[in-house]
Enzyme design. Structure first.
Site, PDB file in Angstrom:
ATOM      1  CG  HIS A  65     -17.940 -15.205  11.663  1.00  0.00           C
ATOM      2  ND1 HIS A  65     -16.752 -14.673  11.908  1.00  0.00           N
ATOM      3  CD2 HIS A  65     -18.096 -16.510  12.216  1.00  0.00           C
ATOM      4  CE1 HIS A  65     -16.170 -15.652  12.828  1.00  0.00           C
ATOM      5  NE2 HIS A  65     -16.955 -16.559  13.100  1.00  0.00           N
ATOM      6  CG  HIS A  95      -9.259 -14.277  11.581  1.00  0.00           C
ATOM      7  ND1 HIS A  95      -8.598 -14.618  12.844  1.00  0.00           N
ATOM      8  CD2 HIS A  95      -9.709 -12.941  11.764  1.00  0.00           C
ATOM      9  CE1 HIS A  95      -8.863 -13.552  13.757  1.00  0.00           C
ATOM     10  NE2 HIS A  95      -9.712 -12.626  13.574  1.00  0.00           N
ATOM     11  CG  HIS A  97     -12.067  -8.785  11.005  1.00  0.00           C
ATOM     12  ND1 HIS A  97     -13.026  -9.451  11.448  1.00  0.00           N
ATOM     13  CD2 HIS A  97     -10.801  -9.234  11.873  1.00  0.00           C
ATOM     14  CE1 HIS A  97     -12.775 -10.214  12.517  1.00  0.00           C
ATOM     15  NE2 HIS A  97     -11.296 -10.286  12.780  1.00  0.00           N
ATOM     16  CG  HIS A 120      -7.234  -9.646  13.650  1.00  0.00           C
ATOM     17  ND1 HIS A 120      -8.566  -9.533  14.138  1.00  0.00           N
ATOM     18  CD2 HIS A 120      -6.758  -8.318  13.642  1.00  0.00           C
ATOM     19  CE1 HIS A 120      -9.054  -8.252  14.251  1.00  0.00           C
ATOM     20  NE2 HIS A 120      -7.950  -7.588  14.014  1.00  0.00           N
ATOM     21  CB  THR A 200     -13.071  -8.016  17.265  1.00  0.00           C
ATOM     22  OG1 THR A 200     -12.688  -8.754  16.299  1.00  0.00           O
ATOM     23  CG2 THR A 200     -11.691  -7.485  17.546  1.00  0.00           C
ATOM     24  CG  HIS A 201     -15.564 -12.825  16.433  1.00  0.00           C
ATOM     25  ND1 HIS A 201     -15.810 -14.013  16.878  1.00  0.00           N
ATOM     26  CD2 HIS A 201     -14.427 -12.844  15.572  1.00  0.00           C
ATOM     27  CE1 HIS A 201     -14.478 -14.847  16.531  1.00  0.00           C
ATOM     28  NE2 HIS A 201     -13.697 -14.154  15.775  1.00  0.00           N
TER      29      HIS A 201
END
Length: 262
Positions: A65, A95, A97, A120, A200-201
């Protein structure tokens, strides 16, 4: 890698995460929309101090993802201090987004304004806990620096990351990624917002003290397009690109966002 039981679209998308992860409806979920008129200046918030040893950069990995750059975190060679923290937090990974186009993609928003992407940089409380996985479940376990990325000029500091993506095109691929200092990607202005939130995931643990820099950095449309060229599928599977991987802002539920600046 095991098949993910969650995704960013369809029946396992963010609006359904609560079926598998009830904490998705918790009181401290992230991201949020930062409403600047409701933010409180906190004079006790110190400047953020990062000291990253480039030699701790280890590998870049396609995690289906997303992709992430992992760091050696056996000792305190790369740490975050200052801000709202009393101790030091050890660097674990960073990582990004992003969205399907440059006009959205950040997870946090500011007065409803979306940025093209969000970096992040993830750290864990190594003074109190013995591993990242232990810290990730504790309310004071993680510190994540968030940096907004705005489409515009190419960012030379980002290019080494972008160039490595071709070697991790498909899910589960890894490649060595050495000698990199992520502080290259932190804005010059030290102004930041801070609040208590979550990953957030999934697993969405409410273990994160967020440090969100007010000033964005830039990346070119070409650089951002490279993020979307990664595949969420393994080699040999029908190819599917990671076109977007951002969660929408969650309710604040009474939390106070603090600012290091007036």
């Amino acid at each position: 890698m095991a098949n993910l039981n969650w995704s960013y679209e369809g029946e396992n998308g963010p609006e359904h995460w609560s079926k598998l992860y009830p904490i998705a409806n918790g009181d401290n979920q992230s991201p949020i929309d930062i409403k600047t008129k409701e933010v409180k200046h906190d004079a006790s918030l110190k400047p953020i101090s990062v000291s990253y040893n480039p030699a701790t950069a280890k590998e870049i990995v396609n995690v289906s993802h997303n992709f992430q750059v992992n760091f050696e975190d056996k000792d305190n060679q790369s740490v975050l201090k200052g801000g709202p923290f009393t101790g030091s937090f050890r660097l674990r990974q960073f990582h990004f987004h992003w969205g399907t186009a440059d006009d959205h993609g950040s997870e946090h928003t500011v007065d409803g304004v979306k940025y093209s992407s969000e970096l992040h940089i993830v750290h864990w409380n190594s003074e109190k806990y013995s591993s990242f996985s232990e810290a990730a479940e504790k309310p004071d376990g993680l510190a994540i620096i968030a940096v907004f990325i705005k489409a515009g000029q190419a960012n030379p500091g980002l290019q080494k990351v972008i160039d490595a993506l071709s070697s991790i095109k498909t899910k589960g691929k890894k490649a060595p990624f050495a000698n990199f200092d992520p502080s290259l990607l932190i804005p010059q202005s030290s102004d930041y917002w801070s609040y208590h939130g979550s990953l957030t995931h999934p697993p969405l643990h409410e273990s994160v003290t967020w440090i969100i820099y007010r000033e964005p950095i830039s990346a070119s449309s070409e650089q951002l397009a490279k993020f979307r060229s990664l595949l969420s599928t393994a080699e040999g599977e029908k190819a599917s690109s990671i076109l977007h991987n951002h969660r929408l802002p969650q309710p604040l539920k009474g939390r106070q966002v603090k600012a290091s600046f007036k």
